[in-house]
Design a protein around this motif. Structure first.
Motif, PDB file in Angstrom:
ATOM      1  N   TYR A 112     -99.598  30.224  50.325  1.00 16.39           N
ATOM      2  CA  TYR A 112     -98.485  30.304  51.274  1.00 16.39           C
ATOM      3  C   TYR A 112     -97.651  29.028  51.384  1.00 16.39           C
ATOM      4  O   TYR A 112     -96.916  28.864  52.349  1.00 16.39           O
ATOM      5  CB  TYR A 112     -98.980  30.688  52.676  1.00 16.39           C
ATOM      6  CG  TYR A 112     -99.960  31.826  52.705  1.00 16.39           C
ATOM      7  CD1 TYR A 112     -99.636  33.057  52.144  1.00 16.39           C
ATOM      8  CD2 TYR A 112    -101.213  31.676  53.284  1.00 16.39           C
ATOM      9  CE1 TYR A 112    -100.532  34.109  52.167  1.00 16.39           C
ATOM     10  CE2 TYR A 112    -102.116  32.722  53.319  1.00 16.39           C
ATOM     11  CZ  TYR A 112    -101.773  33.933  52.751  1.00 16.39           C
ATOM     12  OH  TYR A 112    -102.666  34.967  52.776  1.00 16.39           O
ATOM     13  N   ILE A 113     -97.747  28.116  50.452  1.00 16.08           N
ATOM     14  CA  ILE A 113     -96.942  26.896  50.551  1.00 16.08           C
ATOM     15  C   ILE A 113     -95.687  26.979  49.685  1.00 16.08           C
ATOM     16  O   ILE A 113     -94.832  26.101  49.756  1.00 16.08           O
ATOM     17  CB  ILE A 113     -97.764  25.645  50.181  1.00 16.08           C
ATOM     18  CG1 ILE A 113     -98.233  25.703  48.731  1.00 16.08           C
ATOM     19  CG2 ILE A 113     -98.935  25.477  51.131  1.00 16.08           C
ATOM     20  CD1 ILE A 113     -98.892  24.413  48.260  1.00 16.08           C
ATOM     21  N   HIS A 114     -95.576  28.025  48.862  1.00 12.93           N
ATOM     22  CA  HIS A 114     -94.369  28.292  48.077  1.00 12.93           C
ATOM     23  C   HIS A 114     -93.698  29.551  48.624  1.00 12.93           C
ATOM     24  O   HIS A 114     -94.369  30.448  49.135  1.00 12.93           O
ATOM     25  CB  HIS A 114     -94.705  28.524  46.598  1.00 12.93           C
ATOM     26  CG  HIS A 114     -95.266  27.328  45.902  1.00 12.93           C
ATOM     27  ND1 HIS A 114     -94.486  26.392  45.264  1.00 12.93           N
ATOM     28  CD2 HIS A 114     -96.554  26.915  45.744  1.00 12.93           C
ATOM     29  CE1 HIS A 114     -95.258  25.461  44.738  1.00 12.93           C
ATOM     30  NE2 HIS A 114     -96.518  25.748  45.020  1.00 12.93           N
ATOM     31  N   PRO A 115     -92.391  29.673  48.489  1.00  7.67           N
ATOM     32  CA  PRO A 115     -91.739  30.918  48.914  1.00  7.67           C
ATOM     33  C   PRO A 115     -92.084  32.071  47.976  1.00  7.67           C
ATOM     34  O   PRO A 115     -92.264  31.881  46.773  1.00  7.67           O
ATOM     35  CB  PRO A 115     -90.246  30.575  48.845  1.00  7.67           C
ATOM     36  CG  PRO A 115     -90.152  29.443  47.879  1.00  7.67           C
ATOM     37  CD  PRO A 115     -91.423  28.661  48.019  1.00  7.67           C
ATOM     38  N   ASN A 116     -92.204  33.250  48.556  1.00  6.18           N
ATOM     39  CA  ASN A 116     -92.410  34.463  47.763  1.00  6.18           C
ATOM     40  C   ASN A 116     -91.034  35.069  47.507  1.00  6.18           C
ATOM     41  O   ASN A 116     -90.515  35.837  48.309  1.00  6.18           O
ATOM     42  CB  ASN A 116     -93.314  35.437  48.518  1.00  6.18           C
ATOM     43  CG  ASN A 116     -93.654  36.664  47.696  1.00  6.18           C
ATOM     44  OD1 ASN A 116     -93.441  36.687  46.485  1.00  6.18           O
ATOM     45  ND2 ASN A 116     -94.174  37.686  48.348  1.00  6.18           N
ATOM     46  N   ILE A 117     -90.432  34.716  46.402  1.00  7.25           N
ATOM     47  CA  ILE A 117     -89.034  35.056  46.133  1.00  7.25           C
ATOM     48  C   ILE A 117     -88.926  36.486  45.619  1.00  7.25           C
ATOM     49  O   ILE A 117     -89.611  36.875  44.669  1.00  7.25           O
ATOM     50  CB  ILE A 117     -88.430  34.065  45.120  1.00  7.25           C
ATOM     51  CG1 ILE A 117     -88.493  32.642  45.690  1.00  7.25           C
ATOM     52  CG2 ILE A 117     -86.992  34.442  44.790  1.00  7.25           C
ATOM     53  CD1 ILE A 117     -88.049  31.571  44.720  1.00  7.25           C
ATOM     54  N   TYR A 118     -88.085  37.252  46.265  1.00  8.26           N
ATOM     55  CA  TYR A 118     -87.846  38.635  45.845  1.00  8.26           C
ATOM     56  C   TYR A 118     -87.192  38.643  44.464  1.00  8.26           C
ATOM     57  O   TYR A 118     -86.201  37.953  44.222  1.00  8.26           O
ATOM     58  CB  TYR A 118     -86.945  39.322  46.867  1.00  8.26           C
ATOM     59  CG  TYR A 118     -86.376  40.644  46.404  1.00  8.26           C
ATOM     60  CD1 TYR A 118     -87.190  41.763  46.277  1.00  8.26           C
ATOM     61  CD2 TYR A 118     -85.022  40.766  46.093  1.00  8.26           C
ATOM     62  CE1 TYR A 118     -86.668  42.977  45.855  1.00  8.26           C
ATOM     63  CE2 TYR A 118     -84.493  41.976  45.676  1.00  8.26           C
ATOM     64  CZ  TYR A 118     -85.325  43.077  45.551  1.00  8.26           C
ATOM     65  OH  TYR A 118     -84.811  44.277  45.133  1.00  8.26           O
ATOM     66  N   SER A 119     -87.745  39.441  43.556  1.00  9.63           N
ATOM     67  CA  SER A 119     -87.247  39.451  42.172  1.00  9.63           C
ATOM     68  C   SER A 119     -86.781  40.829  41.727  1.00  9.63           C
ATOM     69  O   SER A 119     -86.682  41.097  40.534  1.00  9.63           O
ATOM     70  CB  SER A 119     -88.352  38.958  41.223  1.00  9.63           C
ATOM     71  OG  SER A 119     -89.523  39.758  41.357  1.00  9.63           O
ATOM     72  N   GLY A 120     -86.490  41.715  42.689  1.00 10.44           N
ATOM     73  CA  GLY A 120     -86.050  43.059  42.334  1.00 10.44           C
ATOM     74  C   GLY A 120     -84.567  43.124  42.013  1.00 10.44           C
ATOM     75  O   GLY A 120     -83.855  42.110  41.959  1.00 10.44           O
ATOM     76  N   ALA A 121     -84.091  44.359  41.842  1.00  9.72           N
ATOM     77  CA  ALA A 121     -82.698  44.590  41.443  1.00  9.72           C
ATOM     78  C   ALA A 121     -81.793  44.899  42.622  1.00  9.72           C
ATOM     79  O   ALA A 121     -80.621  45.244  42.433  1.00  9.72           O
ATOM     80  CB  ALA A 121     -82.643  45.745  40.443  1.00  9.72           C
TER      81      ALA A 121
END
Length: 653
Positions: free
Chosen positions: A69-78
């Motif tokens: 949880y120390i990095h962002p969970n970046i959305y990678s969808g379309a």
């Protein structure tokens, strides 16, 4: 005002009700997605949630090989590529909260008021390019399963999660909302978040403190309220580090709010070396807490932590004072406020709780918000309203930056690293939750005073220690357990009428020990006050346990003498259920380190007959009650040359 009338009153947009912002309110025209932000930058914020080193899991033993949880969970969808619709007449935002038929309806209405005020003010500024923002209201805890039986006024049950998922699906696919705001209950928010993962829609929250919600690592969640981790660590720092208290009891509501709130406090207590001595629960709606408070009183706690709401907290404080309890009392953020002061009166003096902001400060933004809110809703804003106002402002600002695209709205929310709301400065970690330091609120002379109180341990400046000295200095014990023994606050049973009193002799060779010449001499010299029930442990443990249960509950044995270590541990577990004392012939000191009030460890030189001699003398003083027998054993009196301390350990003096 009836609920349906109230519902219609708050559902209108600003153009309909003619709300005008007060002078000085910032006028900001919506960008309507002219310059949408990209995905959030890949930043690292460690430690997670600002967790201090001495409160981190296993920090005393090893460094973690990885950190979550120390990095962002970046959305990678379309989803960012979806075009913006052109035929809309309004911009809809789903509101999901308990504003009807719920024990938390008062909080839900206040949360809705704060969100609605934000929407109305945004619409006065022009909305989204001339299109008004509109809240689509959906009640949490709408028990759809009972609808066919009870009709529109059916009872509700928060344990039925299907209703939450149904409402969220309606917001996503029927209402065509661009984001969802809510809820208070963490169970409903968890369900909504799962739907959001499938539907790819942002969820903005201002009222749930469950730390497991953002830890699902679903990127669609944003909250401006510090969670139970930050609250608990702040309380632990105040209680253990600053005040030096050691024996702390927990009294909490038996709901998900309480169940998921106190574990982080238990963790912090354990890591600071002082596990809570007792935890008591009460049901929602309870008003009499005498039973729980007497149990806490018997535990010899020197502080009590409450996880509740203001009215129950006030009743608890009054009942504590009526019982003569003078322990310091602390609470979660929902325990303190004007309702507590009004209900508890003088009993609230000295009460302390964490709080997300300082409502007594005098900056123009906060004062202006209070004035506008009171003019609109005829009551001052409390935390549910104020935090909802800030969270909705952040959401509306993100919609204006991103345009009508759910994925880009998520990006705009995820790019918020700091936010200056009416409640103060907020700091967001890569999990998109507010981790700003909390305030410590304390009742003093009938008023609540607030001060910023970080979780970090303040280093001492009194003594300067070299790095080498710190390295070789002996560590403090990891925990202090059992040093003061365990109390027995439970009710006493009536005396057993059977004579002689039955005592279980349990362990290897129990039958031979019961027939020994020395054992027969001890029993005879005591006037045959005791009758032995020998049970051998040289058999299947299930069979031995069955025989023990029969002896304790059917034969009404008043005590157990355990002849070895293994037998002592099993006997200790059964004694907790049967409420009978155990004399353990064992060198294992862990038997008496668990605060179990029924275990007494005999000296190293003890024999089965000497243990029975101790019981004979104790029984001659106590009569046929296991509780009084235990009281005599724990009194420190000389019993055939043996004295026991409060923890059940034999005294050597």
């Amino acid at each position: 005002m009836k609920s349906k009338q109230w519902f219609r009153a708050v559902a209108g947009i600003a153009a309909a009700v003619g709300v005008v912002c007060a002078s000085g309110q910032e006028s900001k025209v919506c960008e309507c997605g002219a310059h949408p932000p990209g995905p959030p930058r890949d930043r690292v914020v460690a430690p997670y949630a600002g967790e201090p080193g001495d409160l981190s899991p296993y920090a005393r033993f090893a460094a973690p090989y990885d950190l979550n949880y120390i990095h962002p969970n970046i959305y990678s969808g379309a989803g960012r590529d979806l075009p913006e619709p052109k035929d809309l007449t309004e911009v809809r935002i789903g509101f999901f909260g308990p504003f009807e038929h719920s024990p938390e309806a008062i909080f839900g209405k206040r949360m809705l008021n704060g969100a609605q005020l934000s929407v109305e003010e945004a619409n006065v500024r022009g909305g989204y390019g001339g299109k008004p923002f509109r809240l689509m209201l959906h009640n949490d805890y709408d028990n759809w399963q009972a609808g066919s039986v009870y009709g529109a006024d059916r009872s509700t049950d928060p344990a039925i999660w299907g209703s939450a998922s149904n409402e969220v699906v309606k917001m996503v696919y029927d209402d065509q909302d661009w984001a969802i705001f809510g809820s208070i209950s963490s169970e409903s928010t968890h369900i909504a978040l799962r739907v959001a993962l499938r539907a790819e829609i942002p969820i903005v929250n201002s009222a749930s403190t469950d730390p497991t919600i953002p830890e699902t690592y679903i990127p669609w969640y944003f909250t401006d309220l510090q969670d139970d981790r930050v609250q608990s660590y702040t309380l632990a720092r105040r209680i253990y580090t600053e005040l030096g208290l050691k024996r702390v009891a927990i009294l909490r509501i038996n709901s998900r709010y309480g169940r998921f709130g106190v574990p982080k406090f238990r963790d912090a207590s354990r890591r600071l070396g002082h596990p809570p001595v007792i935890e008591q629960k009460f049901l929602p709606g309870d008003t009499d807490f005498t039973r729980q408070l007497k149990a806490i009183q018997g535990s010899r706690a020197d502080a009590v932590v409450l996880w509740a709401d203001e009215i129950p907290a006030a009743l608890i404080l009054k009942q504590m004072r009526a019982l003569g309890m003078k322990q310091r009392v602390f609470g979660s953020y929902r325990t303190i406020g004007p309702e507590l002061l009004a209900e508890a009166g003088p009993a609230a003096e000295g009460f302390e709780a964490v709080f997300p902001y300082d409502p007594t400060r005098g900056d123009p933004g906060w004062i202006g918000f209070n004035r506008r809110y009171e003019a609109r809703f005829h009551e001052p804003p409390e935390q549910f309203a104020a935090l909802a106002y800030d969270a909705m402002n952040a959401l509306l600002d993100s919609i204006c930056k991103a345009g009508l695209n759910r994925a880009r709205i998520h990006d705009a929310l995820a790019n918020i690293e700091t936010w200056n709301g009416v409640t103060g400065q907020m700091v967001f970690d890569p999990n998109q939750k507010n981790v700003a330091p909390m305030y410590l609120a304390a009742v003093h002379e009938g008023a609540i005073r607030y001060r910023l109180y970080p979780m970090e341990k303040i280093p001492s400046t009194d003594v300067k220690t070299s790095a080498h000295a710190e390295e070789i200095a002996p560590r403090e014990p990891y925990a202090h357990v059992g040093e003061d023994g365990g109390g027995l606050p439970g009710p006493a049973r009536s005396d057993f009428s059977e004579k002689p009193l039955r005592v279980v002799l349990f362990g290897r060779g129990a039958m031979l020990a019961s027939r020994s010449v020395e054992m027969q001499r001890v029993l005879a010299s005591a006037g045959s006050i005791l009758q032995l029930l020998p049970i051998s442990s040289d058999q299947n443990w299930g069979a031995a346990s069955t025989e023990l249960v029969h002896a304790l509950f059917d034969e009404h044995a008043v005590a157990i003498v355990a002849l070895d270590r293994d037998a002592s541990h099993l006997a200790e577990q059964l004694a907790l259920k049967a409420f009978v004392p155990v004399l353990a012939i064992s060198t294992d000191r862990t038997l008496t380190s668990t605060n179990v009030p029924w275990i007494f460890r005999m000296p190293v030189s003890a024999t089965p007959s000497s243990a029975i001699a101790v019981l004979c003398e104790a029984a001659s003083r106590s009569g046929g009650s296991p509780e009084r027998l235990r009281t005599v054993l724990a009194s420190g009196s000389d019993l055939q040359g043996v004295r026991f301390g409060l923890s059940g350990e034999p005294r050597t003096e």
